[in-house]
Design an enzyme around this catalytic site. Sequence first.
Site, short mmCIF file in Angstrom:
data_model
loop_
_atom_site.label_atom_id
_atom_site.label_comp_id
_atom_site.label_asym_id
_atom_site.label_seq_id
_atom_site.Cartn_x
_atom_site.Cartn_y
_atom_site.Cartn_z
N TYR A 156 0.86 -1.16 -0.08
CA TYR A 156 -0.09 0.00 -0.07
C TYR A 156 0.87 1.40 -0.01
O TYR A 156 0.46 2.13 -0.45
CB TYR A 156 -1.05 -0.03 1.10
CG TYR A 156 -2.20 0.89 0.99
CD1 TYR A 156 -3.16 0.76 -0.17
CD2 TYR A 156 -2.41 1.92 2.07
CE1 TYR A 156 -4.16 1.63 -0.15
CE2 TYR A 156 -3.38 2.63 1.82
CZ TYR A 156 -4.38 2.48 0.76
OH TYR A 156 -5.29 3.26 0.65
N LYS A 163 -2.88 8.42 2.92
CA LYS A 163 -4.13 8.38 3.77
C LYS A 163 -3.89 8.60 5.21
O LYS A 163 -4.66 9.17 5.91
CB LYS A 163 -4.64 6.78 3.67
CG LYS A 163 -5.19 6.19 2.47
CD LYS A 163 -6.33 7.02 2.11
CE LYS A 163 -7.05 6.37 0.81
NZ LYS A 163 -8.14 7.09 0.29
O1 0WE Z 1 -6.93 3.16 -1.54
C1 0WE Z 1 -6.86 2.03 -2.23
C2 0WE Z 1 -6.65 1.93 -3.56
C3 0WE Z 1 -5.73 3.23 -3.96
C4 0WE Z 1 -5.07 3.10 -5.52
C5 0WE Z 1 -5.38 1.98 -6.44
C6 0WE Z 1 -4.61 2.02 -7.51
C7 0WE Z 1 -4.38 0.92 -8.49
C8 0WE Z 1 -4.27 1.10 -9.96
C9 0WE Z 1 -4.35 4.09 -6.04
N1 0WE Z 1 -3.58 4.10 -6.93
C10 0WE Z 1 -3.80 3.20 -8.09
N2 0WE Z 1 -3.21 3.37 -8.98
C11 0WE Z 1 -3.07 2.38 -9.90
O2 0WE Z 1 -2.55 2.54 -11.07
N3 0WE Z 1 -7.54 0.88 -1.35
C12 0WE Z 1 -7.81 0.85 -0.20
C13 0WE Z 1 -7.39 -0.54 -2.16
C14 0WE Z 1 -6.27 -1.03 -2.06
O3 0WE Z 1 -5.09 -0.88 -2.74
C15 0WE Z 1 -3.97 -1.62 -2.35
C16 0WE Z 1 -4.48 -2.38 -1.23
C17 0WE Z 1 -5.72 -2.05 -1.04
C18 0WE Z 1 -6.62 -2.62 0.10
C19 0WE Z 1 -2.52 -1.61 -2.75
C20 0WE Z 1 -1.72 -2.55 -2.31
C21 0WE Z 1 -2.36 -3.18 -1.04
C22 0WE Z 1 -3.53 -3.19 -0.60
#
Ligand code: 0WE
Length: 256
Positions: A156, A163
């Site tokens: 993450y 966050k």
């Molecule tokens: O906040 C999120 C996702 C945020 C996010 C996801 C992406 C994927 C594709 C931000 N930027 C991007 N950029 C991209 O190119 N989450 C809470 C979901 C999430 O994302 C993770 C998680 C979880 C849960 C990434 C790594 C590990 C766990």
Amino acid sequence: MGLVEGKRGLVVGIANERSLAWAIARLLRKEGAELAVTFAGDAIEKRVRPLAEEIGSRLILPLDVRDDGQMASAFETLRKEWGGIDFLVHSVAFANREDLKEEYLTTSREGFHLALDVSTYSLVALARGAAPLMEGRPGSILTLTYYGAEKVVPRYNVMGVAKAALEASVRYLAYDLGKRGIRVNAVSAGPVKTLAASGIGNFSEMLRHVEGRAPLKRSISADEVAGAALYLLSDLSSGVTGEVLYVDAGYHVMGM
Ligand code: 0WE
């Protein structure tokens, strides 16, 4: 009578029908709110327009949160069309895919700035634009966060740092805007398979991990996030500000 009957609000962060912002918008509409929605770029516009129409949104505004001009026009339109708003939903995050793959250690300056600009500063900018439109009303601002803000969730990475800054921003904005009767809160949602999550390998493994450990022994749905959002945006939560409310099947209370 709906819980947000007669209220008007701006929802930022609908990308498609799986977006948490979409589940929130649908429930707010069902509970009597009138909504303006935004889209970031032409590709997203194609998906957002039909959804906006489904919930009777007349105001479908272009908004890339990094563009100060688009930000100003969006709020100008809301002032002209509605005179004011009662709530704002911020459900926006982005980091470079390469920064969510390996170690936080390798995050570039540019990747760091991008993630914090889109995912964190956007709340500050939107709150500043929304506040004058909430004058004389009990306004409510809501953002979406994740547990990776406070504990290490491998990969993450820079999003966790963004966050963490977002959650601190909720508290500082709650203080700044409290004197104007505006509340600022966050929902910390457990993992849900959205577009943002689909970019991540091993997502089903993450869901299984949560389902095995959370007190409720399951993951959560977008509609459950929407329920908490509705509470925080409605007058039911009139005494609550600066708060992070977990919708994670209880996962965050576990130590072992
Ligand atoms: O906040 C999120 C996702 C945020 C996010 C996801 C992406 C994927 C594709 C931000 N930027 C991007 N950029 C991209 O190119 N989450 C809470 C979901 C999430 O994302 C993770 C998680 C979880 C849960 C990434 C790594 C590990 C766990």
